[in-house]
Design a protein around this motif. Structure first.
Motif, PDB file in Angstrom:
ATOM      1  N   HIS A   1       0.805  -1.215   0.000  1.00  0.00           N
ATOM      2  CA  HIS A   1       0.000   0.000   0.000  1.00  0.00           C
ATOM      3  C   HIS A   1       0.847   1.278   0.000  1.00  0.00           C
ATOM      4  O   HIS A   1       0.635   2.176  -0.822  1.00  0.00           O
ATOM      5  N   ALA A   2       1.804   1.337   0.911  1.00  0.00           N
ATOM      6  CA  ALA A   2       2.610   2.568   1.018  1.00  0.00           C
ATOM      7  C   ALA A   2       3.348   2.830  -0.290  1.00  0.00           C
ATOM      8  O   ALA A   2       3.380   3.969  -0.788  1.00  0.00           O
ATOM      9  N   ALA A   3       3.894   1.789  -0.858  1.00  0.00           N
ATOM     10  CA  ALA A   3       4.613   1.965  -2.128  1.00  0.00           C
ATOM     11  C   ALA A   3       3.670   2.442  -3.230  1.00  0.00           C
ATOM     12  O   ALA A   3       4.041   3.278  -4.082  1.00  0.00           O
ATOM     13  N   ASN A   4       2.450   1.937  -3.197  1.00  0.00           N
ATOM     14  CA  ASN A   4       1.491   2.344  -4.224  1.00  0.00           C
ATOM     15  C   ASN A   4       1.169   3.834  -4.150  1.00  0.00           C
ATOM     16  O   ASN A   4       0.891   4.469  -5.170  1.00  0.00           O
ATOM     17  N   LEU A   5       1.185   4.375  -2.936  1.00  0.00           N
ATOM     18  CA  LEU A   5       0.889   5.806  -2.797  1.00  0.00           C
ATOM     19  C   LEU A   5       1.958   6.632  -3.520  1.00  0.00           C
ATOM     20  O   LEU A   5       1.638   7.649  -4.156  1.00  0.00           O
ATOM     21  N   LEU A   6       3.189   6.162  -3.442  1.00  0.00           N
ATOM     22  CA  LEU A   6       4.258   6.885  -4.136  1.00  0.00           C
ATOM     23  C   LEU A   6       4.164   6.671  -5.646  1.00  0.00           C
ATOM     24  O   LEU A   6       4.345   7.608  -6.428  1.00  0.00           O
ATOM     25  N   LYS A   7       3.861   5.440  -6.039  1.00  0.00           N
ATOM     26  CA  LYS A   7       3.686   5.178  -7.479  1.00  0.00           C
ATOM     27  C   LYS A   7       2.610   6.084  -8.070  1.00  0.00           C
ATOM     28  O   LYS A   7       2.721   6.564  -9.196  1.00  0.00           O
ATOM     29  N   LEU A   8       1.530   6.276  -7.287  1.00  0.00           N
ATOM     30  CA  LEU A   8       0.444   7.141  -7.748  1.00  0.00           C
ATOM     31  C   LEU A   8       0.974   8.549  -8.029  1.00  0.00           C
ATOM     32  O   LEU A   8       0.609   9.186  -9.030  1.00  0.00           O
TER      33      LEU A   8
ATOM     34  N   SER B   1       1.206  14.563   0.609  1.00  0.00           N
ATOM     35  CA  SER B   1       0.190  15.184   1.465  1.00  0.00           C
ATOM     36  C   SER B   1      -1.162  14.563   1.132  1.00  0.00           C
ATOM     37  O   SER B   1      -1.376  14.061   0.016  1.00  0.00           O
ATOM     38  N   PHE B   2      -2.081  14.604   2.080  1.00  0.00           N
ATOM     39  CA  PHE B   2      -3.411  14.032   1.844  1.00  0.00           C
ATOM     40  C   PHE B   2      -4.129  14.764   0.710  1.00  0.00           C
ATOM     41  O   PHE B   2      -4.806  14.149  -0.123  1.00  0.00           O
ATOM     42  N   THR B   3      -3.962  16.076   0.675  1.00  0.00           N
ATOM     43  CA  THR B   3      -4.584  16.848  -0.406  1.00  0.00           C
ATOM     44  C   THR B   3      -4.051  16.400  -1.765  1.00  0.00           C
ATOM     45  O   THR B   3      -4.812  16.210  -2.722  1.00  0.00           O
TER      46      THR B   3
ATOM     47  N   LEU C   1       1.612   6.468   4.677  1.00  0.00           N
ATOM     48  CA  LEU C   1       2.781   6.651   3.798  1.00  0.00           C
ATOM     49  C   LEU C   1       3.988   5.899   4.344  1.00  0.00           C
ATOM     50  O   LEU C   1       4.818   5.398   3.576  1.00  0.00           O
ATOM     51  N   ARG C   2       4.063   5.840   5.687  1.00  0.00           N
ATOM     52  CA  ARG C   2       5.188   5.132   6.297  1.00  0.00           C
ATOM     53  C   ARG C   2       4.858   3.666   6.573  1.00  0.00           C
ATOM     54  O   ARG C   2       5.697   2.933   7.088  1.00  0.00           O
TER      55      ARG C   2
END
Lengths: 462, 462, 462
Positions: free
Chosen positions: B198-205, B215-217, B263-264
């Motif tokens: 999951h965390a890695a996917n947030l960065l990929k996004l 940031s959440f925004t 994220l972490r």
């Protein structure tokens, strides 16, 4: 008095064709609660009230709901003190209240077909019917062994406490009579600390087996010895009455510590539940090893009427089903041994909401699982319809365990199998009509459901 | 060898009349799991085992329940290493076990009607059937695009991860072929911290969209950008696989703090659940704004067989339904946006006990809600009967979403829509027979259920 | 314009024969929500919208689900400010959305059979139908008393707050008109501290009865006095709307302490629940003593749409059923008084999963219990089928309470009893066809279910 009209007269034609072909197959009764002493002694059954009314919780619960007192039905009375005619009259007065219930169908079959009562039962005919039954009971042709044969029973399993000496089974074997009556290993009194006398039973187990049960290892060995003793008398299965399902697998030191406290009778309720949950997994492991089929009857909240429990004891008609979470409850057991194809575990539920939601998907996945037939309140024509409707599409037919009558009312066994076979025929006819099965397929499935699957599920081929 | 007998031969006459009028309507497939690369590449489908057995969890779960090993079905094997004939033989050996299941009906339709296999499948004909299929697959007329056209598919939606580059969809558009194949936005890997990576996917996004997702925004903006990218390729809907439903609406500072920990990768399970619950409500708000239809598939307990999960990964046939509390679970989302008529939220359940108790009353009240068709195990003739029986009287027909086949087995799509249409016809005939619908009314409703409601529910008119 | 086609035209022949014999029996309406002032004043009913649309939550919830605004249906508007024609047009525009719902059947019966509307309702005929109804309402033959007589109503019970002065009932009695309209004692506002104004109501009770309600003993005495006042007006029953069932029996000092805090309005939610749970048991004890039949309507989660609750108040169509655990929830009450044959307790559920699992076994055991007919969303032809299917085999017919229409839509009463009687006939025909009932038996049961059981269950013989 009119002669009794035929009941269950004519099934719709497509169902009738399916039924015809299976109606007279031999009866396999792989799970039930008949008393093996009946066939050990082969004495006449007692009077009509003691035969049909007093021991039948389906029947007296309904009479109680209508305002009758259990005392007036002979419940809790000394055997000789009951007036059979008076009890039978009380029952006959409420005969109409059973319309629409399977009890009515079973009793009509017993009265008119098995016993041959020549008049319709009614409040007016109560005495005549009673006396007809009493006379019939005296005929040697209606003794337990003769009826077993004339009912066409191929095999019948009783349910026996793990501490039973199985003397009745030995007596049957020694008698030379060849009816196949086998015991079933029921160890709840040893496994579930919530049952009365649990600590004492652990010691009795040691005495009976000659194995020291003061250690957990000894306890396991003694259980294995009793399983072996049952198998030596033909048993192929175990049975477990599980009020709340929560299997466990505990580390060795934890279960040993719990066992020590069980011996002293000092387990808390939650410790007792953990102990029992672990022991069910031990039983599953033993089943994988010794080949005994394991049955779980889950989810009956027992004796919900505290007043009746206090006055008359358990089994007074106030056992009510509870919801069951099969996925969570079986998790530890299945994780430990569920993928082992040697294990055969047959599941019974009173929670129909779990048919399509959990049980059918589970038995359609795990190699160890089979689904038992509708149990107790759901062993009825509509209950059978709901069962097939909700399980077959996901489980298939081959993951079902066929039928078992689960009765202590011996005379009703033919009626119960007859009802099941009608239910099978009606279900398969409905499947055919909507294009889901061809005629040849449903004929084969009917035979499986009426006879073969029970043999296969309970490993009775031998 | 006998020629295959017709299956699903003749519906009862009233149902047949209803069915006739809808049997050949074009197919709308607004939700499913076909692979868009099939039509991007338009290559031949692989060998019979890889076409029909190995990818079909309905099928191999049943074989596993009967004692077959997944290895012997080609599961977990390298693509080239599987013996297609051997796998197909194993499947054919258990062909009878599928009697009464929808899998049997779908496969018969695929084999006999779509592929034109000239003999009944049986253990004896396994090789002949296998080879017939293999030959059929080589014919260019049986490539994905040609079949799409010959099946009469008007529109088909795939399900695509939010991080997919949608290259296959672009390739289809660029090819000049005019079949309408659209993506569906599936953001579970970004929204649910319980999913792996999951965390890695947030960065990929962030990388994919060029928007700073630290940031959440930024996260919300990047999600909106991906939704826009999907809409640009024709998507009209999102889809969410929700194991346990518990939507939330958290204050901004709380959700931002959770996002930082996401994220972490340091969220606890209960924090992860709160984060996911909040994000579902964010998605509903975005849907109200951008018009994408939101689908919730709720209540499958995934991978309940730990041993298989460890050896073969997820989707091995051990996903079992769980009870769902829709009222509590959707409360935050509906309180926030449920009265907004721009929101369209389609609900899918595996818990049939919630049909009449919660779902029908809810979709008969909230302007945003529609009820999806029977899902997964319940996409079957009896499942369809139970669905209509329990929802229509409270929900009405217009609050239903028509049908979707939800399949990854492309060849079974005609069979699945055929079965649904038969189920519709049988239901409406039953309603007519009991005086609940006039003939003219049920004809109109049949058309809605077979075709129009799916277009309307998924906003596919455009 | 075409003349309306007949609806519910011909039942299958076996069901039709059963239905014929009960179709015209007098109507017993032992529970419902009609307003007694209608018969006290005997004024004309108001305009068509106020008669058929605005007060019918079944109807406006469906329109709301389709995107209409409640304001446009006259909800929350001042009585004189609503444009009846405009509201009726909006309703007519969505007439098709009611296909398959019982609302459609009830309204067709009301429009075409009771009112005699000569054209099919449709968007095009909305004004003509509206005006026909308006004209019909002005005819003195269509006033409340005249309709009561022409509907063939033998007895109708209203539902009245415990603090009602029953002035309308007195006025009816004083009028000389002989229609039997009786009140029902509904004490929720006094028993359940979660309801608005609870503390103030306790004082009002004291003023009304002249009994000091500042002590718990006084409270009980005042409740008994109100029950007596209701009985004096013919009431035979009480009714309780129980959102979450959890009966209790608290020691005297505890309940007195809770009562003191209730008077001050300072109970916590969990204390309020305990207080209410205890008071239900007190009510059951009073019922055993004074003979009033006790009704429990359990398990509706009220006003789940917070936004509508805030803008329009309760009863806006967002009440959704919840699961109910009847065994645990009734335990304290039944332990205290459930074996007392003087108690008659009728149970109503919206949780069909509890029919076969708990309710049928319970009413088939406890002498005090009867099962009420399908309630609310389940008062429908399929709902009735599911009810009989799941309860009869375990409960029998004599433990059922017959039918009640539970409506506030007076004009729909004949339609609702007609639907029930059709459902009874279809059920009994199915039982006959599968061999479970003889023709003579089902004829007797049909009469019981259509008429006699309601009289017996509610002790209306007097």
């Amino acid at each position: 008095m009119n002669a009794p009209q035929p009941r269950l007269p004519v099934l719709p034609s497509r169902a009738a064709a399916i039924f015809e072909a299976i109606a007279d197959l031999p009866i396999i009764s792989p799970h039930g609660h008949c008393d093996p002493s009946w066939w050990a002694k082969d004495s006449a059954f007692p009077d009509p009230a003691a035969l049909l009314v007093t021991p039948d919780h389906y029947l007296f619960r309904m009479l109680y709901s209508l305002g009758e007192r259990l005392e007036d039905l002979g419940i809790g009375a000394a055997p000789g003190s009951v007036d059979s005619r008076a009890v039978f009259r009380c029952f006959a007065r409420h005969w109409d209240a059973f319309l629409g219930t399977p009890t009515r169908g079973w009793l009509e079959h017993t009265l008119y077909t098995v016993i041959g009562v020549p008049v319709d039962l009614s409040p007016e005919t109560a005495d005549a019917v009673h006396d007809h039954i009493a006379e019939w009971l005296e005929d040697p042709a209606n003794r337990p062994r003769a009826l077993f044969d004339s009912f066409g029973i191929e095999c019948l399993a009783t349910t026996d406490p793990a501490l039973s000496d199985l003397g009745d089974h030995d007596a049957i074997a020694a008698s030379g009579w060849t009816g196949r009556i086998i015991p079933t290993f029921r160890p709840d009194d040893l496994l579930n600390p919530a049952r009365p006398g649990h600590a004492a039973n652990l010691l009795k187990l040691g005495e009976m087996t000659g194995i020291d049960t003061t250690s957990f290892t000894g306890f396991l060995n003694a259980l294995a010895a009793r399983r072996e003793a049952f198998r030596a008398r033909g048993a192929t299965a175990t049975d477990h009455d599980v009020p709340v399902l929560m299997t466990r697998w505990l580390p060795r030191d934890q279960i040993e510590a719990l066992y020590d406290r069980a011996l002293r009778g000092t387990l808390t309720p939650s410790e007792a539940a953990r102990f029992y949950g672990h022991m069910l997994t031990e039983m599953a492991q033993m089943s994988a090893e010794d080949g005994m089929v394991m049955q779980l009857h889950v989810g009956s909240t027992r004796s919900t009427n505290a007043q009746l429990l206090k006055r008359f004891g358990p089994d007074m008609g106030a056992d009510i089903p509870a919801p069951v979470d099969w996925v969570t409850g079986l998790d530890a057991l299945l994780t430990r041994v569920g993928n082992d194809p040697r294990l055969r575990l047959i599941l019974f539920t009173l929670d129909e909401a779990s048919y399509a939601r959990q049980l059918a998907p589970m038995v359609g996945h795990w190699p160890s699982l089979r689904l038992g037939p509708p149990w107790w309140f759901h062993d009825s024509l509509n209950g059978i319809r709901r069962y097939f409707d909700q399980v077959v599409e996901t489980a298939g037919y081959l993951n079902l365990a066929g039928f078992n009558d689960d009765t202590r009312a011996f005379l009703s066994i033919p009626a119960r199998h007859d009802l099941w076979r009608r239910g099978v025929a009606l279900h398969l006819a409905d499947q055919e009509e909507r294009g889901l099965l061809r005629t040849a397929d449903s004929a084969r499935i009917a035979h499986l459901l009426a006879h073969d699957l029970a043999i296969d599920a309970y490993r009775l081929e031998g």
